[in-house]
Design a protein around this motif. Structure first.
Motif, short mmCIF file in Angstrom:
data_model
loop_
_atom_site.label_atom_id
_atom_site.label_comp_id
_atom_site.label_asym_id
_atom_site.label_seq_id
_atom_site.Cartn_x
_atom_site.Cartn_y
_atom_site.Cartn_z
N ALA A 198 1.01 -0.95 0.52
CA ALA A 198 0.27 -0.34 -0.31
C ALA A 198 0.80 1.15 -0.05
CB ALA A 198 -0.68 -0.50 1.41
N GLY A 199 0.49 2.36 -0.97
CA GLY A 199 1.15 3.52 -0.64
C GLY A 199 1.00 4.12 0.11
N TRP A 200 0.41 4.45 0.79
CA TRP A 200 -0.18 5.58 1.72
C TRP A 200 0.35 5.11 3.41
CZ3 TRP A 200 -2.33 3.92 6.50
CH2 TRP A 200 -3.18 2.08 7.15
N LEU A 201 1.14 3.69 3.78
CA LEU A 201 1.85 2.81 4.27
C LEU A 201 3.30 2.92 4.42
CD1 LEU A 201 0.24 -0.70 4.82
CD2 LEU A 201 -0.14 1.11 6.22
N PHE A 238 5.78 4.90 6.26
CA PHE A 238 7.06 4.32 7.16
C PHE A 238 8.40 4.67 6.79
CE2 PHE A 238 10.40 1.57 6.40
CZ PHE A 238 10.63 0.88 7.69
N VAL A 239 8.18 5.92 5.31
CA VAL A 239 9.37 6.72 5.22
C VAL A 239 9.56 8.20 6.20
CG1 VAL A 239 9.85 9.02 3.43
CG2 VAL A 239 8.87 6.63 3.15
N LEU A 240 7.57 8.66 6.79
CA LEU A 240 7.84 9.75 7.67
C LEU A 240 8.37 9.22 9.22
CD1 LEU A 240 5.06 11.27 7.18
CD2 LEU A 240 6.83 11.91 6.96
N LEU A 241 8.09 7.58 9.85
CA LEU A 241 8.40 7.29 10.34
C LEU A 241 10.24 7.29 10.62
CD1 LEU A 241 8.32 5.76 13.44
CD2 LEU A 241 8.28 3.73 11.73
N MET A 242 10.99 6.97 9.06
CA MET A 242 11.81 6.59 9.48
C MET A 242 13.08 8.49 9.51
SD MET A 242 13.21 4.45 5.84
CE MET A 242 12.71 5.14 5.42
N LEU A 291 11.45 11.99 -7.68
CA LEU A 291 10.29 11.45 -8.25
C LEU A 291 9.91 11.71 -9.15
CD1 LEU A 291 9.54 10.51 -4.42
CD2 LEU A 291 10.36 8.55 -5.90
N VAL A 292 9.82 13.40 -8.71
CA VAL A 292 8.63 14.13 -10.12
C VAL A 292 9.36 13.83 -11.33
CG1 VAL A 292 8.12 16.54 -10.50
CG2 VAL A 292 8.01 15.44 -8.35
N THR A 293 10.33 13.67 -11.37
CA THR A 293 11.58 13.10 -12.99
C THR A 293 11.03 11.76 -13.61
OG1 THR A 293 13.62 12.34 -12.13
CG2 THR A 293 12.64 15.04 -13.15
N GLY A 294 11.08 11.24 -12.74
CA GLY A 294 10.32 9.77 -12.56
C GLY A 294 11.45 8.63 -12.69
N VAL A 295 12.88 9.47 -12.54
CA VAL A 295 13.88 8.90 -12.88
C VAL A 295 13.76 7.63 -12.14
CG1 VAL A 295 16.72 9.55 -12.29
CG2 VAL A 295 15.45 10.73 -13.51
N VAL A 296 12.88 8.03 -10.08
CA VAL A 296 13.00 6.55 -9.71
C VAL A 296 11.90 6.76 -9.74
CG1 VAL A 296 13.24 5.63 -7.20
CG2 VAL A 296 15.40 7.07 -8.19
N PRO A 297 10.70 5.17 -10.24
CA PRO A 297 9.55 5.63 -10.45
C PRO A 297 8.55 5.18 -9.23
CG PRO A 297 10.58 3.07 -10.32
CD PRO A 297 11.78 4.43 -10.63
N TRP A 298 7.85 5.52 -9.25
CA TRP A 298 6.33 6.08 -8.04
C TRP A 298 6.20 4.58 -7.75
CZ3 TRP A 298 5.10 10.30 -5.07
CH2 TRP A 298 6.06 11.21 -5.11
N ARG A 299 6.78 3.54 -6.93
CA ARG A 299 6.33 2.32 -6.47
C ARG A 299 7.37 1.88 -5.17
NH1 ARG A 299 8.26 -2.39 -10.53
NH2 ARG A 299 10.37 -1.13 -10.35
N THR A 300 6.54 1.53 -4.61
CA THR A 300 6.99 1.18 -3.07
C THR A 300 7.93 0.63 -3.39
OG1 THR A 300 5.15 -0.50 -2.79
CG2 THR A 300 4.64 0.80 -2.32
N ILE A 301 8.74 -0.34 -4.08
CA ILE A 301 9.78 -1.03 -3.91
C ILE A 301 10.87 -0.67 -4.00
CG2 ILE A 301 10.32 -2.44 -6.26
CD1 ILE A 301 10.87 -4.61 -4.58
N ALA A 302 11.25 0.57 -4.67
CA ALA A 302 11.37 1.54 -5.25
C ALA A 302 12.30 3.08 -4.55
CB ALA A 302 11.71 2.42 -6.49
N VAL A 303 11.06 2.62 -3.73
CA VAL A 303 11.13 4.33 -2.95
C VAL A 303 10.88 5.08 -1.52
CG1 VAL A 303 9.89 6.15 -1.56
CG2 VAL A 303 8.72 5.83 -3.99
N PRO A 308 13.78 1.83 -0.23
CA PRO A 308 14.93 1.82 -0.19
C PRO A 308 15.61 3.34 -0.29
CG PRO A 308 14.78 0.73 -2.17
CD PRO A 308 13.01 0.79 -1.49
N ILE A 309 15.71 3.88 -1.49
CA ILE A 309 15.78 5.44 -2.15
C ILE A 309 15.48 5.97 -1.06
CG2 ILE A 309 15.74 6.82 -3.17
CD1 ILE A 309 17.37 4.74 -4.90
N ALA A 310 14.61 6.47 -0.08
CA ALA A 310 14.53 7.50 0.76
C ALA A 310 14.94 6.72 1.95
CB ALA A 310 12.73 7.32 0.98
N GLY A 311 15.07 5.59 2.16
CA GLY A 311 15.59 4.85 3.46
C GLY A 311 17.71 5.79 3.37
N ILE A 312 18.73 5.55 2.06
CA ILE A 312 19.51 5.98 1.64
C ILE A 312 19.72 7.48 2.34
CG2 ILE A 312 21.07 5.96 -0.05
CD1 ILE A 312 20.16 3.38 -1.10
#
Length: 243
Positions: free
Chosen positions: A58-61, A65-69, A106-118, A120-124
């Protein structure tokens, strides 16, 4: 892929023991610090792996999770700096580095708006900005403490408090970028960082792994540079200060 099994556990225990013994024999610190860190890493990553399995559905989850990190990073950095009550100011420094980088990729689409991509990138990026903020603010505060006489001399010469503080702490705080700069300069020659290895082990081509790693390194460098700049400014303004 990493092979899981009894030997994997044995190797982890052996590596932990090696680190603990080195600290103990070299009198570099308490050996239990290595053991505690290793145990926490195993427990936390196991828990996070289970949580992420559910979050990726789920996208909202994912957003929560990113906010929690981010929240954990701000609290951790504030404690590391020694200013546990200045969490909002520390969060501002970290956020100033993280937000433009994530928005751009994310806005440019270089990293896709998919949870599995968002995730790890956000965490790093959050992790890099956290470390840079901690190092920059600690260096700045330590410098102001040890060179307080020079700070007062600058005030006597007519400098405003913020300008005087910047003259003292800005050069040393900038050294917080050295690890990121060195890693970016030597990638592929000295080290193969985690993103490259992870993408490669995931079955992608070496070219795709290289593209991913370049994006991560340059994004980290940008995020850390902004975080360091804001952290130093907040220290000079007194928003981040030890009691």
């Amino acid at each position: 892929m990493i092979v899981l099994g009894p030997l994997f556990a044995v190797v982890l225990v052996a590596l932990t023991a090696l680190g603990a013994v080195v600290l103990w024999l070299g009198e570099l610190g308490p050996a239990r610090a290595v053991v505690t860190a290793a145990v926490r890493a195993v427990v936390q990553l196991a828990a996070v792996s289970l949580v992420i399995t559910a979050i990726l559905r789920a996208g909202w989850l994912t957003a929560l999770f990113v906010l929690l990190m981010f929240a954990v990073a701000a609290v951790t950095s504030a404690r590391r700096i020694g200013v546990p009550r200045a969490v909002p100011a520390v969060a501002a420094a970290i956020g100033a580095g993280v937000l433009p980088v994530l928005a751009l990729v994310l806005v440019t689409g270089v990293v896709p708006w998919r949870t599995i991509a968002v995730v790890p990138i956000a965490g790093i990026v959050i992790g890099g900005a956290m470390s840079a903020t901690s190092q920059a603010a600690r260096r700045a505060l330590d410098e102001l403490k040890t060179r307080h006489g020079e700070y007062e001399a600058a005030l006597a010469l007519g400098f405003l408090p913020r300008a005087a503080a910047l003259e003292i702490c800005r050069p040393s705080a900038g050294q917080a970028l050295i690890p990121a700069l060195d890693q970016t300069r030597t990638v592929g020659l000295v080290t193969l960082p985690g993103a490259y290895v992870g993408v490669l082990l995931g079955g992608a081509s070496p070219l795709q792994a290289g593209v991913t790693q370049v994006l991560v390194l340059v994004g980290l460098l940008a995020a850390e540079a902004v975080a360091v700049l804001v952290a130093v400014q907040l220290v000079a303004a007194g928003s981040i200060a030890r009691s």
